[in-house]
Design a protein around this motif. Structure first.
Motif, PDB file in Angstrom:
ATOM      1  N   MET A   1      -4.242  28.805  -9.567  1.00 10.71           N
ATOM      2  CA  MET A   1      -3.122  29.105 -10.736  1.00 10.71           C
ATOM      3  C   MET A   1      -1.714  28.628 -10.266  1.00 10.71           C
ATOM      4  O   MET A   1      -0.946  28.791 -11.050  1.00 10.71           O
ATOM      5  CB  MET A   1      -3.207  30.356 -11.086  1.00 10.71           C
ATOM      6  N   THR A   2      -1.572  28.169  -9.119  1.00 10.15           N
ATOM      7  CA  THR A   2      -0.428  27.584  -8.555  1.00 10.15           C
ATOM      8  C   THR A   2       0.273  26.763  -9.602  1.00 10.15           C
ATOM      9  O   THR A   2      -0.128  25.815  -9.812  1.00 10.15           O
ATOM     10  CB  THR A   2      -0.361  27.373  -7.162  1.00 10.15           C
ATOM     11  N   GLY A   3       1.777  27.059  -9.848  1.00  9.33           N
ATOM     12  CA  GLY A   3       2.521  26.113 -10.674  1.00  9.33           C
ATOM     13  C   GLY A   3       1.916  25.875 -12.228  1.00  9.33           C
ATOM     14  O   GLY A   3       2.485  25.270 -12.896  1.00  9.33           O
ATOM     15  N   SER A   4       1.071  27.069 -12.469  1.00 13.02           N
ATOM     16  CA  SER A   4       0.750  26.810 -13.985  1.00 13.02           C
ATOM     17  C   SER A   4       1.613  27.656 -14.893  1.00 13.02           C
ATOM     18  O   SER A   4       2.478  28.594 -14.202  1.00 13.02           O
ATOM     19  CB  SER A   4      -0.693  27.331 -14.084  1.00 13.02           C
ATOM     20  N   ALA A   5       1.477  27.324 -16.113  1.00 16.10           N
ATOM     21  CA  ALA A   5       2.359  28.133 -17.093  1.00 16.10           C
ATOM     22  C   ALA A   5       1.702  29.725 -17.145  1.00 16.10           C
ATOM     23  O   ALA A   5       0.874  29.803 -16.949  1.00 16.10           O
ATOM     24  CB  ALA A   5       2.323  27.471 -18.526  1.00 16.10           C
ATOM     25  N   ALA A   6       2.819  30.546 -17.501  1.00 14.43           N
ATOM     26  CA  ALA A   6       2.256  31.895 -17.723  1.00 14.43           C
ATOM     27  C   ALA A   6       1.297  31.831 -18.886  1.00 14.43           C
ATOM     28  O   ALA A   6       1.560  31.641 -19.642  1.00 14.43           O
ATOM     29  CB  ALA A   6       3.550  32.767 -17.780  1.00 14.43           C
ATOM     30  N   GLU A  58       8.214  32.743  -9.083  1.00 21.69           N
ATOM     31  CA  GLU A  58       8.750  31.576  -9.726  1.00 21.69           C
ATOM     32  C   GLU A  58       7.947  30.351  -9.098  1.00 21.69           C
ATOM     33  O   GLU A  58       7.737  29.609 -10.113  1.00 21.69           O
ATOM     34  CB  GLU A  58      10.020  31.417  -9.032  1.00 21.69           C
ATOM     35  N   LYS A  59       7.504  30.222  -8.133  1.00 20.08           N
ATOM     36  CA  LYS A  59       6.450  29.431  -7.714  1.00 20.08           C
ATOM     37  C   LYS A  59       5.096  29.201  -8.518  1.00 20.08           C
ATOM     38  O   LYS A  59       4.746  28.257  -9.038  1.00 20.08           O
ATOM     39  CB  LYS A  59       6.179  29.301  -6.275  1.00 20.08           C
TER      40      LYS A  59
END
Length: 97
Positions: A1-6, A58-59
């Protein structure tokens, strides 16, 4: 899920936050029992680990926490972090951001 939107559903966001928080808890066995309302300070999340958690969040969610949300209350538990992420995401989408 890295860098994905919440994720938008509240439960999904809290679950995603819990996964990131577990990586910052000093004792993995304790982290495995982590729940949405568990006090992170009680689990050993000190100021340095809180900064590391902030960076990891944040990442992971590809956003920045606005300075007014970087407080002890925001990082009290996974539920309060998820609420701050929702606010941060809406701040990032605002025309003034």
């Amino acid at each position: 899920m890295t860098g994905s939107a919440a994720p938008t559903p509240s439960g999904d966001l809290v679950a995603a936050v819990l996964n990131v928080v577990r990586g910052q808890i000093p004792n993995p066995e304790v982290g495995a029992a982590l729940e949405a309302e568990t006090s992170l300070a009680d689990l050993g999340l000190d100021s340095l680990r809180t900064v590391a958690l902030l960076v990891a969040l944040e990442k992971e969610f590809a956003l920045e926490f606005p300075p007014p949300l970087i407080t002890a209350e925001t990082f009290r538990c996974a539920r309060t972090i998820a609420a701050a992420l929702r606010l941060s995401a809406s701040h990032d989408r605002s025309p003034d951001a």
